[in-house]
Design an enzyme around this catalytic site. Sequence first.
Site, PDB file in Angstrom:
ATOM      1  N   GLU A  81       0.826  -1.208   0.000  1.00  0.00           N
ATOM      2  CA  GLU A  81       0.000   0.000   0.000  1.00  0.00           C
ATOM      3  C   GLU A  81       0.860   1.258   0.000  1.00  0.00           C
ATOM      4  O   GLU A  81       1.769   1.400   0.800  1.00  0.00           O
ATOM      5  CB  GLU A  81      -0.939  -0.003   1.212  1.00  0.00           C
ATOM      6  CG  GLU A  81      -1.921  -1.164   1.239  1.00  0.00           C
ATOM      7  CD  GLU A  81      -2.942  -1.137   0.100  1.00  0.00           C
ATOM      8  OE1 GLU A  81      -3.045  -0.097  -0.594  1.00  0.00           O
ATOM      9  OE2 GLU A  81      -3.629  -2.154  -0.097  1.00  0.00           O
ATOM     10  N   CYS A 144      -8.599  -1.424   7.762  1.00  0.00           N
ATOM     11  CA  CYS A 144      -7.189  -1.494   7.355  1.00  0.00           C
ATOM     12  C   CYS A 144      -6.621  -0.106   7.071  1.00  0.00           C
ATOM     13  O   CYS A 144      -5.533   0.237   7.564  1.00  0.00           O
ATOM     14  CB  CYS A 144      -7.018  -2.412   6.141  1.00  0.00           C
ATOM     15  SG  CYS A 144      -7.212  -4.146   6.585  1.00  0.00           S
ATOM     16  N   HIS A 170      -1.637  -5.594   2.111  1.00  0.00           N
ATOM     17  CA  HIS A 170      -2.855  -6.408   2.025  1.00  0.00           C
ATOM     18  C   HIS A 170      -2.504  -7.762   1.404  1.00  0.00           C
ATOM     19  O   HIS A 170      -1.694  -7.829   0.467  1.00  0.00           O
ATOM     20  CB  HIS A 170      -3.910  -5.730   1.147  1.00  0.00           C
ATOM     21  CG  HIS A 170      -4.917  -4.937   1.922  1.00  0.00           C
ATOM     22  ND1 HIS A 170      -5.099  -3.585   1.739  1.00  0.00           N
ATOM     23  CD2 HIS A 170      -5.823  -5.317   2.872  1.00  0.00           C
ATOM     24  CE1 HIS A 170      -6.066  -3.164   2.554  1.00  0.00           C
ATOM     25  NE2 HIS A 170      -6.524  -4.190   3.245  1.00  0.00           N
TER      26      HIS A 170
HETATM   27  N1  PCA Z   1      -9.125  -6.434   6.149  1.00  0.00           N
HETATM   28  C1  PCA Z   1     -10.039  -5.321   6.332  1.00  0.00           C
HETATM   29  C2  PCA Z   1     -10.028  -5.041   7.818  1.00  0.00           C
HETATM   30  C3  PCA Z   1      -9.412  -6.240   8.450  1.00  0.00           C
HETATM   31  C4  PCA Z   1      -8.785  -6.985   7.349  1.00  0.00           C
HETATM   32  O1  PCA Z   1      -8.069  -7.977   7.467  1.00  0.00           O
HETATM   33  C5  PCA Z   1      -9.725  -4.131   5.448  1.00  0.00           C
HETATM   34  O2  PCA Z   1      -9.164  -4.308   4.351  1.00  0.00           O
HETATM   35  O3  PCA Z   1     -10.047  -2.997   5.819  1.00  0.00           O
END
Ligand code: PCA
Length: 213
Positions: A81, A144, A170
Amino acid sequence: MTQKILLTGFDAFGGATLNPSWLAVQALHRRQILGHTVVAAQLPTVFDASLKELNVLLTQHRPALVVCVGQAGRRSALSLERVAINVNDAPIADNAGGQPVDTPVKPGAPAAYFTSLPIKAMLAALQAEGVSAEVSQTAGTFVCNHVFYGLMHTLATRRELKHTRGGFIHVPWLPEQGAPNMPLEDIVRGLRVALRCALQVEKDATLGAGATN
Ligand code: PCA
């Protein structure tokens, strides 16, 4: 005292029974990477409570490097990210039933922060190891991004953490959750490669062409 790497994952959310981010970071708990010890911790998929917990961990461990990890279903690669934005806009309820819409993560704070991880160098390192990876321009507007923004705000404002590097990755679903997906061992291997690179590369590389989207 060896320096620490703080690596966080989230608990299951949205009706799921597992979260690959937690399984992957757990697998690296207490591992040594370039003389640093990994401390893995779970954050709740809950607005505010997740950030409170993260701040406790930052105070406790004073890590040299922090990487928060979360699940992003429908993505097929590890997503490095680039930017955290100062917005909570939850498409579903969090694990405490909260669903903030169009509120700031930190009122009055900057609109966005960039990661301080060398994401282009990490991308190259992952590709060299055969792990699917991409630079992502948005971590969404759910928990997140909230944690990513809160992390970068804390690193930018707390003097004792000014040399700490941090960011967010992610990870895709596991095969048992649906498609697209990535096996857990590839996610774990990818995180290890990414952490090693973040410890080694001081200044990010600029590689070839940029993203088209
Ligand atoms: N993914 C979510 C919140 C917790 C997670 O593992 C997100 O992408 O916001």
